[in-house]
Motif scaffolding. Structure first.
Motif, PDB file in Angstrom:
ATOM      1  N   GLU A   1       0.810  -1.219   0.000  1.00 11.32           N
ATOM      2  CA  GLU A   1       0.000   0.000   0.000  1.00 11.32           C
ATOM      3  C   GLU A   1       0.846   1.273   0.000  1.00 11.32           C
ATOM      4  O   GLU A   1       0.326   2.362  -0.174  1.00 11.32           O
ATOM      5  CB  GLU A   1      -0.919   0.026   1.234  1.00 11.32           C
ATOM      6  N   GLN A   2       2.154   1.124   0.196  1.00 11.03           N
ATOM      7  CA  GLN A   2       3.038   2.290   0.318  1.00 11.03           C
ATOM      8  C   GLN A   2       4.197   2.196  -0.664  1.00 11.03           C
ATOM      9  O   GLN A   2       5.364   2.265  -0.269  1.00 11.03           O
ATOM     10  CB  GLN A   2       3.549   2.404   1.751  1.00 11.03           C
ATOM     11  N   LEU A   3       3.891   2.046  -1.932  1.00 12.68           N
ATOM     12  CA  LEU A   3       4.937   1.899  -2.953  1.00 12.68           C
ATOM     13  C   LEU A   3       5.742   3.190  -3.046  1.00 12.68           C
ATOM     14  O   LEU A   3       5.232   4.229  -3.454  1.00 12.68           O
ATOM     15  CB  LEU A   3       4.297   1.545  -4.296  1.00 12.68           C
ATOM     16  N   SER A   4       6.999   3.104  -2.662  1.00  9.22           N
ATOM     17  CA  SER A   4       7.849   4.293  -2.568  1.00  9.22           C
ATOM     18  C   SER A   4       8.741   4.471  -3.797  1.00  9.22           C
ATOM     19  O   SER A   4       9.864   4.922  -3.686  1.00  9.22           O
ATOM     20  CB  SER A   4       8.694   4.220  -1.293  1.00  9.22           C
ATOM     21  N   PHE A   5       8.229   4.126  -4.951  1.00  9.39           N
ATOM     22  CA  PHE A   5       8.982   4.253  -6.198  1.00  9.39           C
ATOM     23  C   PHE A   5       8.486   5.482  -6.957  1.00  9.39           C
ATOM     24  O   PHE A   5       7.354   5.914  -6.779  1.00  9.39           O
ATOM     25  CB  PHE A   5       8.786   2.998  -7.060  1.00  9.39           C
ATOM     26  N   PRO A   6       9.329   6.026  -7.822  1.00  8.80           N
ATOM     27  CA  PRO A   6       8.882   7.166  -8.626  1.00  8.80           C
ATOM     28  C   PRO A   6       7.696   6.793  -9.523  1.00  8.80           C
ATOM     29  O   PRO A   6       7.497   5.621  -9.863  1.00  8.80           O
ATOM     30  CB  PRO A   6      10.106   7.513  -9.474  1.00  8.80           C
ATOM     31  N   ALA A   7       6.943   7.791  -9.908  1.00 10.50           N
ATOM     32  CA  ALA A   7       5.796   7.579 -10.803  1.00 10.50           C
ATOM     33  C   ALA A   7       6.262   6.942 -12.102  1.00 10.50           C
ATOM     34  O   ALA A   7       7.363   7.209 -12.592  1.00 10.50           O
ATOM     35  CB  ALA A   7       5.099   8.903 -11.075  1.00 10.50           C
ATOM     36  N   ALA A   8       5.410   6.087 -12.645  1.00 12.62           N
ATOM     37  CA  ALA A   8       5.644   5.421 -13.939  1.00 12.62           C
ATOM     38  C   ALA A   8       6.977   4.663 -13.975  1.00 12.62           C
ATOM     39  O   ALA A   8       7.685   4.684 -14.965  1.00 12.62           O
ATOM     40  CB  ALA A   8       5.560   6.439 -15.075  1.00 12.62           C
ATOM     41  N   SER A   9       7.300   3.956 -12.896  1.00 17.09           N
ATOM     42  CA  SER A   9       8.559   3.213 -12.788  1.00 17.09           C
ATOM     43  C   SER A   9       8.529   1.827 -13.413  1.00 17.09           C
ATOM     44  O   SER A   9       9.576   1.266 -13.707  1.00 17.09           O
ATOM     45  CB  SER A   9       8.931   3.026 -11.308  1.00 17.09           C
ATOM     46  N   PHE A  10       7.331   1.236 -13.556  1.00  9.16           N
ATOM     47  CA  PHE A  10       7.232  -0.160 -13.954  1.00  9.16           C
ATOM     48  C   PHE A  10       6.263  -0.346 -15.113  1.00  9.16           C
ATOM     49  O   PHE A  10       5.241   0.318 -15.188  1.00  9.16           O
ATOM     50  CB  PHE A  10       6.777  -1.019 -12.769  1.00  9.16           C
ATOM     51  N   GLN A  11       6.588  -1.305 -15.982  1.00  6.54           N
ATOM     52  CA  GLN A  11       5.719  -1.657 -17.097  1.00  6.54           C
ATOM     53  C   GLN A  11       4.780  -2.801 -16.716  1.00  6.54           C
ATOM     54  O   GLN A  11       3.710  -2.948 -17.298  1.00  6.54           O
ATOM     55  CB  GLN A  11       6.545  -2.051 -18.329  1.00  6.54           C
ATOM     56  N   ILE A  12       5.203  -3.625 -15.774  1.00 10.60           N
ATOM     57  CA  ILE A  12       4.406  -4.766 -15.316  1.00 10.60           C
ATOM     58  C   ILE A  12       4.469  -4.812 -13.793  1.00 10.60           C
ATOM     59  O   ILE A  12       5.550  -4.673 -13.206  1.00 10.60           O
ATOM     60  CB  ILE A  12       4.924  -6.108 -15.893  1.00 10.60           C
ATOM     61  N   ILE A  13       3.319  -5.016 -13.177  1.00 11.49           N
ATOM     62  CA  ILE A  13       3.242  -5.276 -11.737  1.00 11.49           C
ATOM     63  C   ILE A  13       2.517  -6.600 -11.574  1.00 11.49           C
ATOM     64  O   ILE A  13       1.443  -6.803 -12.142  1.00 11.49           O
ATOM     65  CB  ILE A  13       2.465  -4.171 -10.990  1.00 11.49           C
ATOM     66  N   THR A  14       3.119  -7.515 -10.823  1.00 12.00           N
ATOM     67  CA  THR A  14       2.466  -8.793 -10.550  1.00 12.00           C
ATOM     68  C   THR A  14       2.148  -8.901  -9.057  1.00 12.00           C
ATOM     69  O   THR A  14       2.866  -8.370  -8.213  1.00 12.00           O
ATOM     70  CB  THR A  14       3.328 -10.003 -10.977  1.00 12.00           C
ATOM     71  N   VAL A  15       1.069  -9.600  -8.779  1.00  6.01           N
ATOM     72  CA  VAL A  15       0.650  -9.898  -7.413  1.00  6.01           C
ATOM     73  C   VAL A  15       0.295 -11.377  -7.404  1.00  6.01           C
ATOM     74  O   VAL A  15      -0.712 -11.786  -7.981  1.00  6.01           O
ATOM     75  CB  VAL A  15      -0.567  -9.045  -6.996  1.00  6.01           C
ATOM     76  N   CYS A  16       1.130 -12.177  -6.790  1.00  2.00           N
ATOM     77  CA  CYS A  16       0.904 -13.626  -6.776  1.00  2.00           C
ATOM     78  C   CYS A  16       0.618 -14.100  -5.355  1.00  2.00           C
ATOM     79  O   CYS A  16       1.490 -14.055  -4.495  1.00  2.00           O
ATOM     80  CB  CYS A  16       2.119 -14.361  -7.325  1.00  2.00           C
ATOM     81  N   GLY A  17      -0.597 -14.530  -5.139  1.00  2.00           N
ATOM     82  CA  GLY A  17      -0.945 -15.149  -3.866  1.00  2.00           C
ATOM     83  C   GLY A  17      -0.949 -14.215  -2.677  1.00  2.00           C
ATOM     84  O   GLY A  17      -0.941 -14.680  -1.540  1.00  2.00           O
ATOM     85  N   SER A  18      -0.947 -12.929  -2.916  1.00  3.28           N
ATOM     86  CA  SER A  18      -0.892 -12.005  -1.787  1.00  3.28           C
ATOM     87  C   SER A  18      -2.014 -10.974  -1.776  1.00  3.28           C
ATOM     88  O   SER A  18      -2.092 -10.166  -0.855  1.00  3.28           O
ATOM     89  CB  SER A  18       0.468 -11.297  -1.756  1.00  3.28           C
ATOM     90  N   LEU A  19      -2.888 -10.994  -2.756  1.00  2.96           N
ATOM     91  CA  LEU A  19      -3.935  -9.986  -2.833  1.00  2.96           C
ATOM     92  C   LEU A  19      -4.838 -10.000  -1.598  1.00  2.96           C
ATOM     93  O   LEU A  19      -5.278  -8.953  -1.137  1.00  2.96           O
ATOM     94  CB  LEU A  19      -4.770 -10.151  -4.109  1.00  2.96           C
ATOM     95  N   ASN A  20      -5.074 -11.177  -1.030  1.00  4.53           N
ATOM     96  CA  ASN A  20      -5.941 -11.267   0.149  1.00  4.53           C
ATOM     97  C   ASN A  20      -5.290 -10.683   1.400  1.00  4.53           C
ATOM     98  O   ASN A  20      -5.969 -10.461   2.394  1.00  4.53           O
ATOM     99  CB  ASN A  20      -6.393 -12.709   0.398  1.00  4.53           C
ATOM    100  N   TRP A  21      -3.992 -10.394   1.368  1.00  5.13           N
ATOM    101  CA  TRP A  21      -3.295  -9.800   2.507  1.00  5.13           C
ATOM    102  C   TRP A  21      -3.129  -8.284   2.344  1.00  5.13           C
ATOM    103  O   TRP A  21      -2.566  -7.631   3.215  1.00  5.13           O
ATOM    104  CB  TRP A  21      -1.902 -10.422   2.671  1.00  5.13           C
ATOM    105  N   ILE A  22      -3.582  -7.750   1.221  1.00  2.71           N
ATOM    106  CA  ILE A  22      -3.339  -6.351   0.863  1.00  2.71           C
ATOM    107  C   ILE A  22      -4.620  -5.533   1.035  1.00  2.71           C
ATOM    108  O   ILE A  22      -5.700  -5.988   0.679  1.00  2.71           O
ATOM    109  CB  ILE A  22      -2.857  -6.265  -0.606  1.00  2.71           C
ATOM    110  N   ASN A  23      -4.479  -4.311   1.528  1.00  3.89           N
ATOM    111  CA  ASN A  23      -5.592  -3.366   1.566  1.00  3.89           C
ATOM    112  C   ASN A  23      -5.747  -2.831   0.137  1.00  3.89           C
ATOM    113  O   ASN A  23      -4.994  -1.964  -0.302  1.00  3.89           O
ATOM    114  CB  ASN A  23      -5.308  -2.233   2.548  1.00  3.89           C
ATOM    115  N   ARG A  24      -6.702  -3.354  -0.584  1.00  3.84           N
ATOM    116  CA  ARG A  24      -6.865  -3.039  -2.011  1.00  3.84           C
ATOM    117  C   ARG A  24      -7.194  -1.573  -2.255  1.00  3.84           C
ATOM    118  O   ARG A  24      -6.766  -1.000  -3.255  1.00  3.84           O
ATOM    119  CB  ARG A  24      -7.936  -3.938  -2.620  1.00  3.84           C
ATOM    120  N   ALA A  25      -7.964  -0.962  -1.357  1.00  7.35           N
ATOM    121  CA  ALA A  25      -8.343   0.446  -1.527  1.00  7.35           C
ATOM    122  C   ALA A  25      -7.115   1.354  -1.499  1.00  7.35           C
ATOM    123  O   ALA A  25      -7.104   2.409  -2.128  1.00  7.35           O
ATOM    124  CB  ALA A  25      -9.324   0.860  -0.436  1.00  7.35           C
TER     125      ALA A  25
END
Length: 144
Positions: free
Chosen positions: A89-113
């Protein structure tokens, strides 16, 4: 309370989790019609790094993040791979840093909002968020 703040659990993830991630990455490459590597990919909730190193065929540089310091410490090293302790929830990277973001098996542990706006900020305008998981059918081979 974090269920993943144990060194023994982190080491167990690195050694014993099913390694199906390359199959998913192949499907992602096919679906996105990627003919060459993208500059950077981010693996959110990387755990011990199995899903992170699997992204190497898709990106020149891969970053794995996890909120558990023990998981990051146990993460499988790889060339062109970096790991950081960072909540999704606190991605501390510069804007537009990545072309692909993956979430494997962890979405249920993340505050999606909180996560999805943060992901939108660090994702390039033509980028993709790929969410996947694995499940067990609950039947043993040879059993009906």
């Amino acid at each position: 309370m974090s269920y993943f703040s144990s060194s023994s659990i982190a080491i167990g993830y690195a050694k014993h989790r099913p390694y199906f991630h390359p199959c998913v990455v192949d499907k992602v490459r096919e679906y996105l019609r990627l003919e060459s590597k993208t500059p950077r990919a981010l693996d959110v909730g990387c755990g011990a790094g199995l899903s992170t190193i699997a992204l190497l065929p898709l990106a020149e540089e891969v970053v794995g993040i996890d909120s558990s310091a023990e998981m990051v410490e146990a993460a499988i090293p790889g060339e062109h791979v970096q790991y950081f302790r960072c909540p999704a929830e606190q991605l501390s990277f510069p804007a537009a840093s990545f072309q692909i973001i993956t979430v494997c098996g962890s979405l249920n542990w993340i505050n999606r909002a909180e996560f999805f706006p943060a992901a939108r900020r660090v994702l390039c305008s033509e980028g993709w968020v790929v969410i996947y998981d694995n499940v067990f059918r609950g039947a043993m081979q040879g059993e009906s």
